[in-house]
Enzyme design. Structure first.
Site, mmCIF file in Angstrom:
data_model
loop_
_atom_site.group_PDB
_atom_site.id
_atom_site.type_symbol
_atom_site.label_atom_id
_atom_site.label_comp_id
_atom_site.label_asym_id
_atom_site.label_seq_id
_atom_site.Cartn_x
_atom_site.Cartn_y
_atom_site.Cartn_z
ATOM 1 N N THR A 43 0.816 -1.202 0.000
ATOM 2 C CA THR A 43 0.000 0.000 0.000
ATOM 3 C C THR A 43 0.854 1.257 0.000
ATOM 4 O O THR A 43 0.585 2.217 -0.737
ATOM 5 C CB THR A 43 -0.934 -0.004 1.224
ATOM 6 N N LYS A 53 2.725 11.576 -1.825
ATOM 7 C CA LYS A 53 3.757 12.617 -1.723
ATOM 8 C C LYS A 53 4.086 13.175 -3.099
ATOM 9 O O LYS A 53 4.429 14.360 -3.236
ATOM 10 C CB LYS A 53 5.020 12.071 -1.047
ATOM 11 N N ALA A 152 2.491 -10.258 7.025
ATOM 12 C CA ALA A 152 2.727 -8.842 6.766
ATOM 13 C C ALA A 152 1.664 -8.332 5.795
ATOM 14 O O ALA A 152 1.977 -7.749 4.757
ATOM 15 C CB ALA A 152 4.127 -8.641 6.196
ATOM 16 N N GLY A 189 -13.200 13.115 7.330
ATOM 17 C CA GLY A 189 -12.035 12.721 8.113
ATOM 18 C C GLY A 189 -10.936 13.751 7.985
ATOM 19 O O GLY A 189 -10.418 13.979 6.893
ATOM 20 N N GLY A 191 -7.999 13.614 9.721
ATOM 21 C CA GLY A 191 -6.733 13.083 10.204
ATOM 22 C C GLY A 191 -5.669 13.317 9.154
ATOM 23 O O GLY A 191 -5.859 14.062 8.189
ATOM 24 N N MET A 326 0.756 2.658 12.934
ATOM 25 C CA MET A 326 0.626 1.982 11.639
ATOM 26 C C MET A 326 1.447 2.771 10.622
ATOM 27 O O MET A 326 0.918 3.551 9.835
ATOM 28 C CB MET A 326 -0.840 1.856 11.260
ATOM 29 N N ALA A 328 4.949 2.723 7.855
ATOM 30 C CA ALA A 328 5.764 1.854 7.010
ATOM 31 C C ALA A 328 7.128 1.584 7.627
ATOM 32 O O ALA A 328 7.636 0.449 7.575
ATOM 33 C CB ALA A 328 5.931 2.493 5.632
ATOM 34 N N HIS A 454 25.961 25.470 9.003
ATOM 35 C CA HIS A 454 25.265 26.721 8.688
ATOM 36 C C HIS A 454 25.444 27.022 7.210
ATOM 37 O O HIS A 454 26.527 26.838 6.669
ATOM 38 C CB HIS A 454 25.839 27.861 9.519
#
Length: 475
Positions: A43, A53, A152, A189, A191, A326, A328, A454
């Protein structure tokens, strides 16, 4: 019946937990077989972490170009607004997924892991049948007997019975592969999954609304970390309906109508083109014969000990299947550990902290205990906070104006660092240093005594530690 395989290690699931377990087992000389019904990568790689992403990156880039088109900025002018093609963006995203999935296949081959594609069905704890794509054809089935089994199977999107998926009611999986942008999107949702996806679509020009049953967004993070995200949503006109329940949905030719209710107020209807249900995930325990394996459960999760052993001898479980967090990277760490234990090494899963990252706008990182969590454990603490607005590198990347900061939580008596949090643009890239500090048992003086290059954003970390000691330099 087709082929019959006897193997030392059988790994069920080719996600970040399963494929890492299989590769490490193969490296250690164990005869290893991995079964995966879908593409390798699980997933996270195929329809979660990586593609989301990628979409977030595309959306951010497009939003930046829109800003330059609206008015000159940073000396950059665009004579016309940018044009966006969702199909091309999805193709680019899919190319990344293809490359990474192919890479996993290559790594498994290098480790001499046998990969069997198909749907697994256990008849007992060490025996299963793998059905091919045609499912019922006898000669497409493979019988596998294993000495050790590593479960898994990961997790699946949680659903609400009153909001059945299908048509224009979608999960995050479908949201990542849309053929065209909706004009209006409602996300049930607020979240991390819902907010990551919803904010990305808002950047692409979609009218987005959130519906959240709780009284705040991102309830697993403390209010100070969430505040910059709330400010971004408000500044960009993204509506958030808090303490609001989704009661039901109707689909028609004109789109979707979601009925919601806030408290004792009368129900109201929110109309949209797509309804994204993103209320979280649940362990994938159904449909592959877990009930035949006689393992103990811990609520919806498989119960394991500190070595990921289940109650059945030589049956192991890792990742989302065994509980929170939960994530990865937790699954990968557990997979590697289990393979080494099977090979005879002494290991246990006892991390001091596991970093959690939320790729919202801005990003949030949390490792270890927040101030409130530490006080709830009756710990005497000192805290230090340093704003990205006072960091030169952040300002050169336009990353200092979102209210972001780094915060360090340490024991008052020993100065041991027990929690580190950050919110701000690019903050996710600091998560590794934060986790390492806690895992190595660093004290505030260790952080201050480590010279940070820096100009980098990492300089905010020792500054926050100095603030906890009472003498920050740059604020």
């Amino acid at each position: 019946m087709g082929a019959s395989i006897r193997t030392q290690v059988l790994v069920v699931g080719g996600g970040p937990g399963g494929y890492v377990a299989a590769i490490r087992a193969g490296q250690l000389g164990l005869e290893t077989t991995l079964v995966e019904a879908d593409r390798l990568g699980g997933t996270c790689l195929i329809r979660g972490c990586i593609p989301s992403k990628a979409l977030i990156h595309v959306a951010t880039k497009y939003a930046d170009l829109q800003r330059h088109a609206a008015a000159p900025h940073l000396g950059i002018r665009l004579s016309a607004p940018p044009q966006f093609d969702l199909t091309e963006a999805v193709q680019w995203k899919d190319g990344i997924v293809d490359r990474l999935s192919g890479g996993v296949a290559g790594l498994l081959k290098k480790a001499k892991v046998r990969v069997v594609h198909g749907w697994v069905q256990f008849s007992d704890a060490k025996t299963c049948v793998v059905k091919g794509e045609d499912g019922e054809t006898p000669d497409a089935q493979t019988l596998i007997h294993a000495e050790h089994v590593i479960l898994a199977t990961g997790s699946v999107s949680a659903a609400l019975p009153q909001l059945p998926l299908g048509g224009d009611v979608i999960s995050s999986t479908e949201a990542l592969s849309l053929a065209e942008l909706p004009q209006r999107l409602v996300v049930v949702g607020a979240g991390y999954i819902g907010l990551e996806m919803g904010i990305a679509f808002a950047k692409l020009g979609v009218e987005v609304r959130f519906v959240e049953a709780m009284d705040r967004i991102l309830p697993t993070y403390d209010a100070a970390l969430v505040r910059p995200v709330e400010q971004w949503l408000k500044q960009h006109g993204v509506a958030v309906h808090l303490s609001t329940k989704a009661l039901g949905v109707e689909q028609g030719d004109a789109g979707v109508s979601l009925t919601v209710q806030s408290g004792d107020a009368a129900p109201q209807t929110l109309d949209c083109d797509k309804l994204l249900v993103a209320i979280g995930r649940r362990p994938n325990t159904q449909g592959w014969g877990l009930e035949q394996m006689a393992v103990d459960m811990n609520g919806p999760f498989v119960r394991v000990d500190a070595q990921c052993r289940t109650s059945m001898h030589n049956v192991w479980a890792i990742g989302d299947l065994v509980g929170e967090p939960m994530l990865a990277h937790k699954a990968s760490a557990q997979g590697e550990m289990v393979a080494e234990i099977i090979a005879g090494r002494r290991r246990a899963f006892e991390p001091n902290a596991i970093a959690a990252v939320c790729f919202t706008e801005p990003e949030i990182v949390a490792v270890g205990l927040s101030p409130d969590q530490a006080r709830a454990q009756h710990l005497e603490i000192v805290t230090g906070q340093f704003p990205f607005a006072a960091n030169g590198r952040s300002l050169t990347m336009q990353a200092g104006a979102d209210g972001g900061f780094v915060r360090v939580v340490a024991r008052a008596d020993t100065h041991q660092v027990i929690g580190i949090q950050a919110v701000g643009a690019h903050a996710s890239e600091l998560s590794g240093e934060f986790a390492l500090a806690i895992e190595m048992g660093a004290v505030l003086e260790d952080i201050v005594g480590t010279i940070h290059a820096h100009p980098t954003m990492s300089e905010t970390f020792p500054e926050a530690a100095m603030a906890a000691l009472g003498h920050a330099i740059h604020i």
